[in-house]
Design a protein around this motif. Structure first.
Motif, PDB file in Angstrom:
ATOM      1  N   TYR A 123       3.798  10.095  -3.979  1.00 44.11           N
ATOM      2  CA  TYR A 123       3.171  11.058  -3.835  1.00 44.11           C
ATOM      3  C   TYR A 123       3.553  12.161  -3.111  1.00 44.11           C
ATOM      4  O   TYR A 123       4.307  11.937  -2.054  1.00 44.11           O
ATOM      5  N   ILE A 124       3.435  13.602  -3.571  1.00 40.12           N
ATOM      6  CA  ILE A 124       3.791  14.529  -2.947  1.00 40.12           C
ATOM      7  C   ILE A 124       2.561  15.198  -2.245  1.00 40.12           C
ATOM      8  O   ILE A 124       1.604  15.701  -3.024  1.00 40.12           O
ATOM      9  N   THR A 125       2.206  15.591  -1.050  1.00 39.04           N
ATOM     10  CA  THR A 125       0.878  16.117  -0.489  1.00 39.04           C
ATOM     11  C   THR A 125       0.907  17.480  -0.521  1.00 39.04           C
ATOM     12  O   THR A 125       2.010  18.048  -0.189  1.00 39.04           O
ATOM     13  N   VAL A 126       0.007  18.272  -0.922  1.00 34.34           N
ATOM     14  CA  VAL A 126       0.041  19.554  -1.214  1.00 34.34           C
ATOM     15  C   VAL A 126      -1.146  20.284  -0.546  1.00 34.34           C
ATOM     16  O   VAL A 126      -2.342  19.673  -0.414  1.00 34.34           O
ATOM     17  N   TYR A 127      -0.876  21.543  -0.069  1.00 31.64           N
ATOM     18  CA  TYR A 127      -1.850  22.308   0.734  1.00 31.64           C
ATOM     19  C   TYR A 127      -2.266  23.680   0.034  1.00 31.64           C
ATOM     20  O   TYR A 127      -3.214  24.289   0.432  1.00 31.64           O
ATOM     21  N   SER A 128      -1.583  23.891  -1.188  1.00 31.38           N
ATOM     22  CA  SER A 128      -1.654  25.246  -1.757  1.00 31.38           C
ATOM     23  C   SER A 128      -1.419  25.234  -3.173  1.00 31.38           C
ATOM     24  O   SER A 128      -0.742  24.396  -3.591  1.00 31.38           O
ATOM     25  N   MET A 129      -2.044  26.196  -3.746  1.00 30.36           N
ATOM     26  CA  MET A 129      -1.570  26.333  -5.448  1.00 30.36           C
ATOM     27  C   MET A 129      -0.278  26.715  -5.292  1.00 30.36           C
ATOM     28  O   MET A 129       0.385  26.268  -6.433  1.00 30.36           O
ATOM     29  N   GLU A 130       0.242  27.441  -4.600  1.00 27.01           N
ATOM     30  CA  GLU A 130       1.725  27.959  -4.767  1.00 27.01           C
ATOM     31  C   GLU A 130       2.691  26.738  -4.807  1.00 27.01           C
ATOM     32  O   GLU A 130       3.460  26.494  -5.504  1.00 27.01           O
ATOM     33  N   LYS A 131       2.465  25.691  -3.691  1.00 28.31           N
ATOM     34  CA  LYS A 131       3.009  24.596  -3.831  1.00 28.31           C
ATOM     35  C   LYS A 131       2.914  23.705  -5.129  1.00 28.31           C
ATOM     36  O   LYS A 131       3.960  23.000  -5.534  1.00 28.31           O
ATOM     37  N   LEU A 132       1.762  23.530  -5.390  1.00 25.11           N
ATOM     38  CA  LEU A 132       1.591  22.803  -6.466  1.00 25.11           C
ATOM     39  C   LEU A 132       2.320  23.531  -7.779  1.00 25.11           C
ATOM     40  O   LEU A 132       2.740  22.619  -8.709  1.00 25.11           O
ATOM     41  N   GLU A 133       2.527  24.783  -7.969  1.00 23.74           N
ATOM     42  CA  GLU A 133       2.969  25.341  -9.102  1.00 23.74           C
ATOM     43  C   GLU A 133       4.624  25.208  -8.815  1.00 23.74           C
ATOM     44  O   GLU A 133       5.239  25.006  -9.847  1.00 23.74           O
ATOM     45  N   GLN A 134       5.220  25.101  -7.869  1.00 21.90           N
ATOM     46  CA  GLN A 134       6.524  24.931  -7.266  1.00 21.90           C
ATOM     47  C   GLN A 134       6.792  23.351  -7.820  1.00 21.90           C
ATOM     48  O   GLN A 134       7.892  23.360  -8.539  1.00 21.90           O
ATOM     49  N   ILE A 135       5.914  22.412  -7.568  1.00 21.82           N
ATOM     50  CA  ILE A 135       6.341  21.164  -8.006  1.00 21.82           C
ATOM     51  C   ILE A 135       6.086  21.039  -9.489  1.00 21.82           C
ATOM     52  O   ILE A 135       6.792  20.111 -10.082  1.00 21.82           O
ATOM     53  N   ASN A 136       4.957  21.811 -10.049  1.00 18.93           N
ATOM     54  CA  ASN A 136       4.822  21.549 -11.561  1.00 18.93           C
ATOM     55  C   ASN A 136       6.581  22.202 -12.168  1.00 18.93           C
ATOM     56  O   ASN A 136       6.917  21.585 -13.046  1.00 18.93           O
TER      57      ASN A 136
END
Length: 386
Positions: A123-136
């Motif tokens: 798992y990668i824990t995420v705090y924000s949409m921006e980080k989710l988009e980077q991971i995607n």
């Protein structure tokens, strides 16, 4: 804080630590850690967690991000680490330690994502949409699906300074459509910190408001079609707190201090896990009516109180005076004049990774065959010995 418990439950560790110092094998400002006790504590915890169907990831920051300790914990049954930040991830990756979770307390930097996703992490824990988009984006580039855990917070949650961040519960719903559009991110987990805290007055652990936030977030996400497989509920994970997981709907715990028998409750009650480390210093000098020992390993929240002094076998105890956290711990002051060069043994809650201490790993204390395994930096890198 823990000195009396170490004297009572692991006196062999104190004796060997004194020997190492008085023979000049270790210098002041060294934590001495008992690998055998770490292993025993882990084995007990794994047995309890398995009986309750709880998955465990181990945390090593408290005891110096040490790969040798990580290997010992893996042998005892917890197979993957949770890394508090990307620096800890680097140490684990350099030593081929499997990683279960990254990004919880410290988000994963943009240009580190590819490295760790190539390495592999549950798992990668995420705090924000921006980080989710980077991971995607990185997942698409690597042609993989990456499991993601959202940190969700609410206004009434318990949060520590320096650790703020996460999806606000009341703003989560408005991000759902953007989340669903990220086809390379699999959002399957939720987390918060701290979910359990020790209540000194009750002399027991209790749940924080964060747990209610997680439950509400889970309900919301599942109504929107997400399959929330894991509820990660860290803080104070131990044999004592594992029975709380059912009430929290928790599936994952992250034992850290309990592995070394040093959660707040361990200082007051003889729990299953036994104390596994001491802090070694030396009397540097006297001034007025106080003695001063070398510092470097002080942790402001450690509740350090007592010190055991050994002058070539003659032992006594004294009190450590309160130390202001806005100063550098070049020295710690203790009551009364003491013999310069005497060994000073302390035991308090610590976070070795934020100190400038060294770490000496030992084993064989229970079998009366004590052995120094190695000496490491506070960041887990081995130091060559002459």
């Amino acid at each position: 804080m823990f000195l009396e418990m170490v004297k009572k439950r692991n006196s062999e560790l104190i004796d060997f630590a004194v020997t190492l110092h008085q023979q000049g094998i270790i210098l002041p400002d060294t934590y001495v850690i008992d690998l055998d006790k770490i292993k025993e504590n882990t084995e007990k915890m794994v047995k309890k967690a398995d009986s309750l169907g709880i998955e465990l990831y181990f945390m090593t920051k408290q005891i110096g991000r040490n790969p040798k300790i990580a290997e010992t914990i893996i042998e005892a049954g917890i197979k993957k680490a949770v890394v508090v930040d990307f620096r800890e991830a680097e140490i684990m990756m350099e030593n081929n330690i499997p990683i279960g979770n990254v990004g919880h307390l410290v988000q994963t930097p943009k240009h580190f994502l590819k490295r760790i996703m190539n390495y592999g992490v549950d798992y990668i824990t995420v705090y924000s949409m921006e980080k989710l988009e980077q991971i995607n984006s990185v997942s698409e580039e690597l042609n993989i699906k990456q499991k993601v855990m959202l940190r969700v917070i609410d206004d009434n949650d318990a949060l520590y300074p320096g650790q703020y961040g996460g999806f606000q519960l009341d703003e989560l719903d408005e991000n759902i459509d953007r989340m669903k559009s990220l086809e390379y991110c699999e959002i399957e987990g939720l987390t918060s910190f701290p979910c359990i805290l020790y209540d000194k007055e009750l002399k027991d652990f209790k749940l924080t408001h964060n747990v209610e936030t997680l439950k509400k977030a889970k309900t919301l996400m599942e109504k929107q079609g997400f399959n929330i497989v894991d509820m990660n509920v860290p803080s104070a994970t131990s044999i004592q707190t594992l029975p709380f997981f059912e009430e929290m709907e928790g599936t994952q715990g992250e034992p850290g201090h309990a592995l070394s028998g040093t959660s707040p409750m361990h200082a007051e009650v003889e729990l299953e896990e036994k104390p596994a480390y001491v802090y070694v210093s030396e009397v540097s000098h006297n001034s007025r009516n106080s003695a001063f020992v070398f510092g470097g390993g002080y942790y402001a929240r450690g509740n350090l109180e007592n010190v055991l002094l050994d002058n070539e076998g003659k032992r006594s105890q004294s009190k450590v005076k309160p130390f202001p956290s806005d100063n550098i711990d070049y020295y710690l002051e203790i009551d009364g004049k003491q013999t310069v060069g005497a060994t000073a043994i302390m035991a308090a809650r610590t976070q070795i990774f934020v100190t400038r201490s060294q770490v000496a790993l030992v084993k064989g204390l229970n079998s009366n065959k004590p052995e120094l395994v190695g000496i490491y930096t506070s960041q887990g890198r081995e130091i060559e010995r002459n």
